[in-house]
Write a protein that holds these residues in place. Structure first.
Motif, PDB file in Angstrom:
ATOM      1  N   CYS A 141       0.801  -1.245   0.143  1.00  0.00           N
ATOM      2  CA  CYS A 141       0.085   0.076   0.016  1.00  0.00           C
ATOM      3  C   CYS A 141       0.865   1.307  -0.056  1.00  0.00           C
ATOM      4  N   VAL A 142       0.761   1.937  -0.845  1.00  0.00           N
ATOM      5  CA  VAL A 142       1.536   3.234  -1.240  1.00  0.00           C
ATOM      6  C   VAL A 142       0.626   4.426  -1.284  1.00  0.00           C
ATOM      7  N   LYS A 143       1.317   5.534  -0.517  1.00  0.00           N
ATOM      8  CA  LYS A 143       0.272   6.918  -0.437  1.00  0.00           C
ATOM      9  C   LYS A 143       0.930   7.822  -1.673  1.00  0.00           C
ATOM     10  N   VAL A 178      -4.972   4.477  -2.932  1.00  0.00           N
ATOM     11  CA  VAL A 178      -6.202   5.172  -2.661  1.00  0.00           C
ATOM     12  C   VAL A 178      -5.775   6.623  -3.095  1.00  0.00           C
ATOM     13  N   ASP A 185       7.104   4.958   1.764  1.00  0.00           N
ATOM     14  CA  ASP A 185       6.796   4.021   1.086  1.00  0.00           C
ATOM     15  C   ASP A 185       7.672   3.149   0.073  1.00  0.00           C
ATOM     16  N   THR A 202       4.717   5.487   8.112  1.00  0.00           N
ATOM     17  CA  THR A 202       3.891   6.349   8.019  1.00  0.00           C
ATOM     18  C   THR A 202       3.779   7.402   6.866  1.00  0.00           C
ATOM     19  N   SER A 203       2.995   8.097   6.525  1.00  0.00           N
ATOM     20  CA  SER A 203       3.003   8.910   5.380  1.00  0.00           C
ATOM     21  C   SER A 203       3.731  10.095   5.625  1.00  0.00           C
ATOM     22  N   SER A 215     -11.099  12.049   3.011  1.00  0.00           N
ATOM     23  CA  SER A 215     -11.307  11.127   3.891  1.00  0.00           C
ATOM     24  C   SER A 215     -10.194  11.122   4.951  1.00  0.00           C
ATOM     25  N   ASP A 216     -10.917  10.464   6.119  1.00  0.00           N
ATOM     26  CA  ASP A 216      -9.640  10.459   7.227  1.00  0.00           C
ATOM     27  C   ASP A 216      -9.313   9.184   7.658  1.00  0.00           C
ATOM     28  N   ALA A 217      -8.381   8.900   8.291  1.00  0.00           N
ATOM     29  CA  ALA A 217      -7.653   7.595   8.307  1.00  0.00           C
ATOM     30  C   ALA A 217      -8.721   6.247   8.304  1.00  0.00           C
ATOM     31  N   MET A 249       0.125   9.894  10.448  1.00  0.00           N
ATOM     32  CA  MET A 249      -0.332   9.337  11.714  1.00  0.00           C
ATOM     33  C   MET A 249       0.136   7.965  12.194  1.00  0.00           C
ATOM     34  N   GLY A 250       0.718   7.223  11.050  1.00  0.00           N
ATOM     35  CA  GLY A 250       1.311   5.865  11.266  1.00  0.00           C
ATOM     36  C   GLY A 250       0.205   4.965  11.854  1.00  0.00           C
ATOM     37  N   VAL A 251      -1.065   4.802  11.323  1.00  0.00           N
ATOM     38  CA  VAL A 251      -2.268   4.297  12.154  1.00  0.00           C
ATOM     39  C   VAL A 251      -2.803   3.418  11.069  1.00  0.00           C
ATOM     40  N   VAL A 252      -2.786   3.770   9.597  1.00  0.00           N
ATOM     41  CA  VAL A 252      -3.527   3.123   8.678  1.00  0.00           C
ATOM     42  C   VAL A 252      -3.086   1.442   8.604  1.00  0.00           C
TER      43      VAL A 252
HETATM   44  C1  LIG Z   1      -1.733  17.373   7.755  1.00  0.00           C
HETATM   45  C2  LIG Z   1      -2.998  16.213   7.716  1.00  0.00           C
HETATM   46  C3  LIG Z   1      -3.285  15.774   9.086  1.00  0.00           C
HETATM   47  C4  LIG Z   1      -4.349  14.738   9.089  1.00  0.00           C
HETATM   48  N1  LIG Z   1      -5.049  14.436  10.285  1.00  0.00           N
HETATM   49  C5  LIG Z   1      -5.621  13.596  10.339  1.00  0.00           C
HETATM   50  C6  LIG Z   1      -6.458  13.167  11.775  1.00  0.00           C
HETATM   51  O1  LIG Z   1      -5.971  13.794  12.761  1.00  0.00           O
HETATM   52  N2  LIG Z   1      -7.292  12.183  11.853  1.00  0.00           N
HETATM   53  C7  LIG Z   1      -7.500  11.481  10.511  1.00  0.00           C
HETATM   54  O2  LIG Z   1      -8.404  10.498  10.652  1.00  0.00           O
HETATM   55  N3  LIG Z   1      -7.088  11.608   9.333  1.00  0.00           N
HETATM   56  C8  LIG Z   1      -6.211  12.642   9.423  1.00  0.00           C
HETATM   57  N4  LIG Z   1      -5.537  13.173   8.193  1.00  0.00           N
HETATM   58  C9  LIG Z   1      -6.012  12.199   6.857  1.00  0.00           C
HETATM   59  C10 LIG Z   1      -5.400  11.183   6.714  1.00  0.00           C
HETATM   60  O3  LIG Z   1      -3.806  11.609   6.408  1.00  0.00           O
HETATM   61  C11 LIG Z   1      -5.688  10.542   5.552  1.00  0.00           C
HETATM   62  O4  LIG Z   1      -6.904   9.628   5.952  1.00  0.00           O
HETATM   63  C12 LIG Z   1      -4.663   9.371   5.053  1.00  0.00           C
HETATM   64  O5  LIG Z   1      -5.098   8.845   3.871  1.00  0.00           O
HETATM   65  C13 LIG Z   1      -4.376   8.174   6.190  1.00  0.00           C
HETATM   66  O6  LIG Z   1      -3.723   8.682   7.316  1.00  0.00           O
HETATM   67  P1  LIG Z   1      -1.950   9.062   7.132  1.00  0.00           P
HETATM   68  O7  LIG Z   1      -1.509   9.700   5.664  1.00  0.00           O
HETATM   69  O8  LIG Z   1      -1.531   9.801   8.277  1.00  0.00           O
HETATM   70  O9  LIG Z   1      -1.505   7.534   7.033  1.00  0.00           O
HETATM   71  P2  LIG Z   1      -0.496   6.706   7.778  1.00  0.00           P
HETATM   72  O10 LIG Z   1      -1.313   6.015   9.024  1.00  0.00           O
HETATM   73  O11 LIG Z   1       0.738   7.494   8.557  1.00  0.00           O
HETATM   74  O12 LIG Z   1       0.082   5.748   6.801  1.00  0.00           O
HETATM   75  C14 LIG Z   1       0.841   4.713   7.136  1.00  0.00           C
HETATM   76  C15 LIG Z   1       0.910   3.763   5.653  1.00  0.00           C
HETATM   77  O13 LIG Z   1      -0.365   3.471   5.082  1.00  0.00           O
HETATM   78  C16 LIG Z   1      -0.276   3.539   3.847  1.00  0.00           C
HETATM   79  N5  LIG Z   1      -1.379   4.431   3.306  1.00  0.00           N
HETATM   80  C17 LIG Z   1      -1.735   5.542   3.911  1.00  0.00           C
HETATM   81  N6  LIG Z   1      -2.688   6.305   3.095  1.00  0.00           N
HETATM   82  C18 LIG Z   1      -2.761   5.672   1.946  1.00  0.00           C
HETATM   83  C19 LIG Z   1      -3.480   5.676   0.718  1.00  0.00           C
HETATM   84  N7  LIG Z   1      -4.215   6.834   0.572  1.00  0.00           N
HETATM   85  N8  LIG Z   1      -3.510   4.762  -0.119  1.00  0.00           N
HETATM   86  C20 LIG Z   1      -2.504   3.525   0.088  1.00  0.00           C
HETATM   87  N9  LIG Z   1      -1.897   3.466   1.034  1.00  0.00           N
HETATM   88  C21 LIG Z   1      -2.214   4.440   2.305  1.00  0.00           C
HETATM   89  C22 LIG Z   1       0.975   3.735   3.551  1.00  0.00           C
HETATM   90  O14 LIG Z   1       1.772   2.425   3.422  1.00  0.00           O
HETATM   91  C23 LIG Z   1       1.636   4.598   4.455  1.00  0.00           C
HETATM   92  O15 LIG Z   1       2.924   4.611   4.714  1.00  0.00           O
HETATM   93  C24 LIG Z   1      -4.879  14.306   7.954  1.00  0.00           C
HETATM   94  C25 LIG Z   1      -4.031  14.345   6.612  1.00  0.00           C
HETATM   95  C26 LIG Z   1      -3.120  15.391   6.608  1.00  0.00           C
HETATM   96  C27 LIG Z   1      -2.553  15.870   5.398  1.00  0.00           C
END
Ligand SMILES: Cc1cc2nc3c(=O)[nH]c(=O)nc-3n(C[C@H](O)[C@H](O)[C@H](O)COP(=O)(O)OP(=O)(O)OC[C@H]3O[C@@H](n4cnc5c(N)ncnc54)[C@H](O)[C@@H]3O)c2cc1C
Length: 259
Positions: free
Chosen positions: A6-8, A62, A39, A119-120, A93-95, A125-128
């Protein structure tokens, strides 16, 4: 082993990323974007595992239309095929919603292992990964700095502040890797040319059976209520060393309560 990575697609941090003033979401269209650098390590580890055995690597993202650039880069590195979930309803979309769309897409792809970055580089967030693991009922082995695959058993070394842990689980499972796993390869000319012919499948929410009301800004549990640019970095304090540089430095550190 069939692996899905999964790549962002994220805004290029050197290209002045900003937010849309219309809805306070990150501007992913007007600003150049790229494959999230963290990623690349996930793609690299997946390629290494498959090269040491057999199987194929699929990259899944996504994101907006431009997110094909993230898939293209991973295909140029050596991944076999790509899947792009693209739907205007996903915007904002949120996480939780992102993990839902990823999990539903993964249900349509054959995998023994799902690899994520730690994390992205934008949301950070490092939660996905663990959210997706929860949705698919899979074990999650996260923040691996050294990855060992033995058949379907994956063991990682995780470097913590006070201890180094070895964690092991048997697939199918979710794995996330850190940037300590070693350099990610650069696409070769041969890889760049080969990527042009590699298959990229595009799915919408209806292809996944996900209702648009479950994703996007309106469904988000968190919203950015306001944003302001960080103040530009100042030049900092310059200490002229006229033989007393050391003293001046300690005085400055003391004034900043660093010492
Ligand atoms: C500045 C900022 C603040 C945000 N704050 C919040 C918040 O407080 N709460 C909230 O729910 N959402 C928040 N979001 C939205 C959230 O970033 C997106 O929903 C995102 O897709 C998932 O979170 P992350 O980028 O932190 O992913 P992380 O959890 O950091 O991602 C970890 C890994 O998941 C995979 N991944 C993540 N997104 C995708 C994707 N779209 N497609 C494929 N693989 C993926 C990648 O392998 C990535 O390395 C925020 C976004 C931004 C830009």
């Amino acid at each position: 082993m069939n692996i899905v990575v999964c790549v962002k697609y994220v805004p290029d941090s050197t290209a002045n990323p900003t937010f849309n003033s219309s809805d306070n979401t990150v501007d992913r269209v007007g600003v150049d974007g790229l494959l999230s650098e963290l990623d690349e390590y996930a793609v690299e580890q997946a390629l290494k595992i498959v090269e040491a055995g057999e199987g194929e690597v699929t990259v899944l993202t996504v994101g907006p239309e431009q997110a094909t650039d993230a898939i293209r880069k991973a295909l140029q590195m050596g991944a076999d095929k790509g899947v792009h979930v693209f739907d205007d309803a996903i915007h904002g979309s949120d996480a939780a919603a992102t993990s839902l769309v990823l999990a539903e897409a993964l249900k349509k792809i054959e995998y023994d292992l799902i690899v994520f970055g730690m994390t992205s580089t934008d949301g950070g967030m490092g939660v996905v990964p663990t959210m997706v693991a929860e949705r698919l009922g899979l074990p999650a082995v996260t923040f691996g700095s050294e990855i060992t695959a033995n058949g379907s058993t994956i063991s990682i070394r995780r470097d913590g502040d006070s201890a180094t842990e070895t964690i092991e689980a048997t697939g199918p499972l979710v794995l996330s890797v850190t940037d300590q796993t070693g350099e990610a390869r650069y696409p070769s000319f041969k890889g760049i040319m080969a990527a042009k012919k590699k298959e990229v499948t595009q799915w919408s929410l209806s292809d996944l059976g996900v209702d648009a009301s479950q994703v996007g800004l309106d469904a988000a549990w968190t919203k950015v209520s306001s944003f302001e640019a960080r103040p530009a970095r100042t030049a900092g304090v310059i200490v002229n060393d006229e033989g007393d540089g050391g003293v001046k430095l300690v005085e400055y550190l003391a004034s900043q309560k660093f010492v």
